[in-house]
Design a protein around this motif. Structure first.
Motif, PDB file in Angstrom:
ATOM      1  N   LYS A 236       0.841  -1.205   0.000  1.00 12.87           N
ATOM      2  CA  LYS A 236       0.000   0.000   0.000  1.00 12.87           C
ATOM      3  C   LYS A 236       0.875   1.254   0.000  1.00 12.87           C
ATOM      4  O   LYS A 236       0.619   2.196  -0.738  1.00 12.87           O
ATOM      5  N   TYR A 237       1.913   1.246   0.812  1.00 17.19           N
ATOM      6  CA  TYR A 237       2.837   2.371   0.841  1.00 17.19           C
ATOM      7  C   TYR A 237       3.458   2.593  -0.537  1.00 17.19           C
ATOM      8  O   TYR A 237       3.497   3.723  -1.034  1.00 17.19           O
ATOM      9  N   LEU A 238       3.943   1.521  -1.167  1.00 15.80           N
ATOM     10  CA  LEU A 238       4.569   1.643  -2.485  1.00 15.80           C
ATOM     11  C   LEU A 238       3.578   2.157  -3.517  1.00 15.80           C
ATOM     12  O   LEU A 238       3.910   3.033  -4.326  1.00 15.80           O
ATOM     13  N   ASP A 239       2.358   1.625  -3.489  1.00 19.03           N
ATOM     14  CA  ASP A 239       1.337   2.049  -4.454  1.00 19.03           C
ATOM     15  C   ASP A 239       0.956   3.511  -4.274  1.00 19.03           C
ATOM     16  O   ASP A 239       0.785   4.243  -5.250  1.00 19.03           O
ATOM     17  N   GLU A 240       0.819   3.940  -3.036  1.00 17.69           N
ATOM     18  CA  GLU A 240       0.337   5.309  -2.776  1.00 17.69           C
ATOM     19  C   GLU A 240       1.419   6.364  -2.901  1.00 17.69           C
ATOM     20  O   GLU A 240       1.127   7.515  -3.198  1.00 17.69           O
ATOM     21  N   THR A 241       2.663   5.988  -2.661  1.00 17.33           N
ATOM     22  CA  THR A 241       3.733   6.988  -2.712  1.00 17.33           C
ATOM     23  C   THR A 241       4.525   6.945  -4.009  1.00 17.33           C
ATOM     24  O   THR A 241       5.226   7.905  -4.325  1.00 17.33           O
ATOM     25  N   GLY A 242       4.454   5.813  -4.718  1.00 18.57           N
ATOM     26  CA  GLY A 242       5.278   5.660  -5.915  1.00 18.57           C
ATOM     27  C   GLY A 242       6.725   5.370  -5.595  1.00 18.57           C
ATOM     28  O   GLY A 242       7.579   5.367  -6.480  1.00 18.57           O
ATOM     29  N   ASP A 243       7.025   5.143  -4.322  1.00 15.37           N
ATOM     30  CA  ASP A 243       8.385   4.826  -3.899  1.00 15.37           C
ATOM     31  C   ASP A 243       8.765   3.427  -4.389  1.00 15.37           C
ATOM     32  O   ASP A 243       7.928   2.672  -4.874  1.00 15.37           O
ATOM     33  N   THR A 244      10.023   3.101  -4.263  1.00 19.07           N
ATOM     34  CA  THR A 244      10.528   1.787  -4.662  1.00 19.07           C
ATOM     35  C   THR A 244      10.757   0.940  -3.413  1.00 19.07           C
ATOM     36  O   THR A 244      10.779   1.453  -2.288  1.00 19.07           O
ATOM     37  N   VAL A 245      10.982  -0.358  -3.636  1.00 17.79           N
ATOM     38  CA  VAL A 245      11.321  -1.242  -2.520  1.00 17.79           C
ATOM     39  C   VAL A 245      12.597  -0.746  -1.852  1.00 17.79           C
ATOM     40  O   VAL A 245      12.701  -0.720  -0.622  1.00 17.79           O
ATOM     41  N   GLU A 246      13.561  -0.321  -2.649  1.00 18.81           N
ATOM     42  CA  GLU A 246      14.808   0.196  -2.091  1.00 18.81           C
ATOM     43  C   GLU A 246      14.556   1.434  -1.235  1.00 18.81           C
ATOM     44  O   GLU A 246      15.170   1.610  -0.186  1.00 18.81           O
ATOM     45  N   GLY A 247      13.655   2.291  -1.688  1.00 15.31           N
ATOM     46  CA  GLY A 247      13.292   3.466  -0.904  1.00 15.31           C
ATOM     47  C   GLY A 247      12.601   3.094   0.396  1.00 15.31           C
ATOM     48  O   GLY A 247      12.828   3.715   1.439  1.00 15.31           O
ATOM     49  N   PHE A 248      11.750   2.076   0.343  1.00 15.96           N
ATOM     50  CA  PHE A 248      11.074   1.584   1.550  1.00 15.96           C
ATOM     51  C   PHE A 248      12.106   1.076   2.546  1.00 15.96           C
ATOM     52  O   PHE A 248      12.054   1.401   3.736  1.00 15.96           O
ATOM     53  N   ILE A 249      13.070   0.308   2.055  1.00 14.38           N
ATOM     54  CA  ILE A 249      14.108  -0.234   2.930  1.00 14.38           C
ATOM     55  C   ILE A 249      14.927   0.894   3.547  1.00 14.38           C
ATOM     56  O   ILE A 249      15.236   0.872   4.742  1.00 14.38           O
ATOM     57  N   ALA A 250      15.258   1.907   2.762  1.00 14.87           N
ATOM     58  CA  ALA A 250      16.029   3.039   3.280  1.00 14.87           C
ATOM     59  C   ALA A 250      15.258   3.765   4.380  1.00 14.87           C
ATOM     60  O   ALA A 250      15.845   4.203   5.370  1.00 14.87           O
ATOM     61  N   LYS A 251      13.942   3.864   4.218  1.00 15.98           N
ATOM     62  CA  LYS A 251      13.135   4.598   5.190  1.00 15.98           C
ATOM     63  C   LYS A 251      12.803   3.760   6.415  1.00 15.98           C
ATOM     64  O   LYS A 251      12.834   4.257   7.542  1.00 15.98           O
ATOM     65  N   PHE A 252      12.458   2.485   6.221  1.00 12.05           N
ATOM     66  CA  PHE A 252      11.969   1.651   7.320  1.00 12.05           C
ATOM     67  C   PHE A 252      12.944   0.568   7.768  1.00 12.05           C
ATOM     68  O   PHE A 252      12.694  -0.126   8.753  1.00 12.05           O
ATOM     69  N   GLY A 253      14.047   0.387   7.040  1.00  9.86           N
ATOM     70  CA  GLY A 253      15.082  -0.528   7.461  1.00  9.86           C
ATOM     71  C   GLY A 253      14.828  -1.992   7.180  1.00  9.86           C
ATOM     72  O   GLY A 253      15.599  -2.843   7.632  1.00  9.86           O
ATOM     73  N   THR A 254      13.774  -2.314   6.442  1.00  5.72           N
ATOM     74  CA  THR A 254      13.487  -3.710   6.128  1.00  5.72           C
ATOM     75  C   THR A 254      12.569  -3.797   4.923  1.00  5.72           C
ATOM     76  O   THR A 254      12.023  -2.789   4.475  1.00  5.72           O
ATOM     77  N   ASN A 255      12.456  -4.988   4.391  1.00  6.10           N
ATOM     78  CA  ASN A 255      11.535  -5.277   3.298  1.00  6.10           C
ATOM     79  C   ASN A 255      10.680  -6.459   3.724  1.00  6.10           C
ATOM     80  O   ASN A 255      11.207  -7.458   4.203  1.00  6.10           O
ATOM     81  N   TYR A 256       9.377  -6.342   3.584  1.00  7.60           N
ATOM     82  CA  TYR A 256       8.471  -7.413   3.971  1.00  7.60           C
ATOM     83  C   TYR A 256       7.945  -8.204   2.782  1.00  7.60           C
ATOM     84  O   TYR A 256       7.340  -9.248   2.969  1.00  7.60           O
ATOM     85  N   LEU A 257       8.181  -7.726   1.574  1.00 10.52           N
ATOM     86  CA  LEU A 257       7.638  -8.406   0.408  1.00 10.52           C
ATOM     87  C   LEU A 257       8.478  -9.624   0.063  1.00 10.52           C
ATOM     88  O   LEU A 257       9.700  -9.601   0.190  1.00 10.52           O
ATOM     89  N   PRO A 258       7.821 -10.689  -0.384  1.00  7.27           N
ATOM     90  CA  PRO A 258       8.576 -11.874  -0.822  1.00  7.27           C
ATOM     91  C   PRO A 258       9.505 -11.524  -1.981  1.00  7.27           C
ATOM     92  O   PRO A 258       9.234 -10.611  -2.757  1.00  7.27           O
ATOM     93  N   THR A 259      10.592 -12.243  -2.102  1.00  7.51           N
ATOM     94  CA  THR A 259      11.621 -11.979  -3.105  1.00  7.51           C
ATOM     95  C   THR A 259      11.040 -11.894  -4.509  1.00  7.51           C
ATOM     96  O   THR A 259      11.386 -10.987  -5.269  1.00  7.51           O
TER      97      THR A 259
END
Length: 61
Positions: free
Chosen positions: A32-55
């Motif tokens: 939801k965050y990625l869809d609403e912000t247009g951010d990337t997985v890498e951006g999510f990791i930089a902001k929140f320190g982890t990735n929850y999506l399957p590989t």
């Protein structure tokens, strides 16, 4: 994600006691965050320190 008290914090099904449900909510929240912000997985990791999506989902992101 809005959860009632039971779904949030009561055993056995509350997300603090059920790892599968916790993972599902993490995945839904990240997507939801990625869809609403247009951010990337890498951006999510930089902001929140982890990735929850399957590989397999992050390889196509």
């Amino acid at each position: 994600m809005d959860l009632c008290h039971y779904c949030h914090n009561e055993p056995p099904d509350g997300v603090h006691f059920n790892p599968d449900r916790m993972q599902l909510l993490h995945e839904l929240g990240e997507q939801k965050y990625l869809d609403e912000t247009g951010d990337t997985v890498e951006g999510f990791i930089a902001k929140f320190g982890t990735n929850y999506l399957p590989t397999e989902r992050t390889e196509n992101a």
